[in-house]
Write an enzyme that holds these catalytic residues in place. Sequence first.
Site, PDB file in Angstrom:
ATOM      1  N   CYS A 180       2.953 -43.847   9.278  1.00  0.00           N
ATOM      2  CA  CYS A 180       2.925 -43.281   7.932  1.00  0.00           C
ATOM      3  C   CYS A 180       4.336 -42.983   7.444  1.00  0.00           C
ATOM      4  O   CYS A 180       4.613 -43.035   6.252  1.00  0.00           O
ATOM      5  CB  CYS A 180       2.074 -42.018   7.899  1.00  0.00           C
ATOM      6  SG  CYS A 180       0.307 -42.358   8.012  1.00  0.00           S
TER       7      CYS A 180
ATOM      8  N   ASP B  26      -1.044 -29.244  19.685  1.00  0.00           N
ATOM      9  CA  ASP B  26       0.070 -29.771  18.897  1.00  0.00           C
ATOM     10  C   ASP B  26       1.367 -29.209  19.472  1.00  0.00           C
ATOM     11  O   ASP B  26       1.412 -28.060  19.894  1.00  0.00           O
ATOM     12  CB  ASP B  26      -0.057 -29.389  17.415  1.00  0.00           C
ATOM     13  CG  ASP B  26       0.609 -30.406  16.502  1.00  0.00           C
ATOM     14  OD1 ASP B  26      -0.062 -30.919  15.597  1.00  0.00           O
ATOM     15  OD2 ASP B  26       1.813 -30.683  16.704  1.00  0.00           O
TER      16      ASP B  26
ATOM     17  N   ASN C 198      -1.051 -42.005  16.323  1.00  0.00           N
ATOM     18  CA  ASN C 198      -0.497 -43.163  17.037  1.00  0.00           C
ATOM     19  C   ASN C 198      -1.530 -43.716  18.004  1.00  0.00           C
ATOM     20  O   ASN C 198      -2.462 -43.013  18.417  1.00  0.00           O
ATOM     21  CB  ASN C 198       0.790 -42.778  17.777  1.00  0.00           C
ATOM     22  CG  ASN C 198       0.529 -41.759  18.858  1.00  0.00           C
ATOM     23  OD1 ASN C 198       0.131 -42.105  19.961  1.00  0.00           O
ATOM     24  ND2 ASN C 198       0.721 -40.483  18.546  1.00  0.00           N
TER      25      ASN C 198
ATOM     26  N   GLY D 152      -2.086 -34.000   9.306  1.00  0.00           N
ATOM     27  CA  GLY D 152      -2.819 -34.377   8.104  1.00  0.00           C
ATOM     28  C   GLY D 152      -4.323 -34.244   8.263  1.00  0.00           C
ATOM     29  O   GLY D 152      -4.999 -33.646   7.425  1.00  0.00           O
TER      30      GLY D 152
ATOM     31  N   CYS E 285      17.321 -50.336   6.906  1.00  0.00           N
ATOM     32  CA  CYS E 285      16.057 -49.968   6.260  1.00  0.00           C
ATOM     33  C   CYS E 285      16.051 -48.451   6.193  1.00  0.00           C
ATOM     34  O   CYS E 285      17.101 -47.845   5.973  1.00  0.00           O
ATOM     35  CB  CYS E 285      14.858 -50.535   7.019  1.00  0.00           C
ATOM     36  SG  CYS E 285      14.718 -49.951   8.715  1.00  0.00           S
TER      37      CYS E 285
END
Length: 384
Positions: A192, A66, A135, A45, A342
């Site tokens: 997120c 990444d 994180n 992001g 959940c």
Amino acid sequence: MPTNNKSLTNDEVLRYSRHLILPEVGMEGQLKLKRAKVLCVGAGGLGSPVALYLAAAGIGTLGIVDFDIVDVTNLQRQIIHGTGDVGRSKLDSAVESIAAINPNVDVRKFETRLTSANALEIFRDFDIVMDGTDNFATRYLVNDACVLLGKPNVYGSIFRFEGQASVFATKDGPCYRCLYPEPPPPGVVPSCAEGGVLGILPGLVGVIQATETIKLILGSGESLIGRLLMVDALGMRFRELKVRKNAECPACGAHPTLTQLIDYEQFCGVRGQEKQPPATIGDMTPEELKQRLDAGDDLFVLDVREPNEYQICNIGGHLIPLNDLPKRVGELDSSREIVVHCKMGGRSAKAVDFLKQAGFTRVHNLAGGINAWAERVDPKVPKY
Ligand SMILES: [Zn+2]
């Protein structure tokens, strides 16, 4: 690709002409950008707008770290990747987008997870590090490595509608640890993936990071060093907080105790932002739940997500959001067997702990949450 860092080609003069006519940038500034080496930690992001704008601006060398694969849920905000990139490595996708914008950029690829073992080695060749991590473990790692190497850490973070940006670890400025000496307890700040994020927000914060990076390279303007900029996208308000260098800071203080990188997973409490919690005793798998419901067993399904998540998809469970559970626990019958779920299994594990402490003995956590149910039992249920 660029070999000559002492001058601009005619093509480059034309490409960067709107910079060159700014006295604050000019030929000298544009050459500084061309000689600069910036590392983006993460092509997600925040990394998307940072890498795209820095490439467009003419940064000579752009490193990207990444190891992730482009997922369809990334596309809502990670604008360096397109629909056709789903399933590809983020790094390859990012490199292609950068080359399409500006082929003059020398992109250095690091397809790896940033760790205490490789961070110093990777950072060493760069002038500035852009923190686009999601994180706490990696955030502290980026900060400490920057402090140890004396490289500015251009920081940004986002959650739901709120973002932060600052510049840490400059020579006389504070570092991330001066602001946040300790990470929050594991599980307190949701990721997120659990909490959601407005897709535009990383654009807003990432562009601030890119701007700060350019200003550091040019050596002009007033930097965010010593200031934490807080963005509230919903109220569209920008506030700032003074951040002072802490003389007692273990990383950058007068007598630093942190002289090498540590185990950041342990420091932050092993949590893994996007990972599902490991299965524990009392967990029920989606297959087991399906089997028992089909057999007509008396099971009470409790859904502890938020109402808007229930609207996305549900399996007919009784809805009590996790935060409401203490005051609504009276709605539950402790003599019945309860299965709590959940989205991914994190919040429901907390609900199970709470119910056990409240005296419930027959409670299970649905391992992997409704997403696992959608994946393994009922593909008609959408994953989100
Ligand atoms: Zn510090």
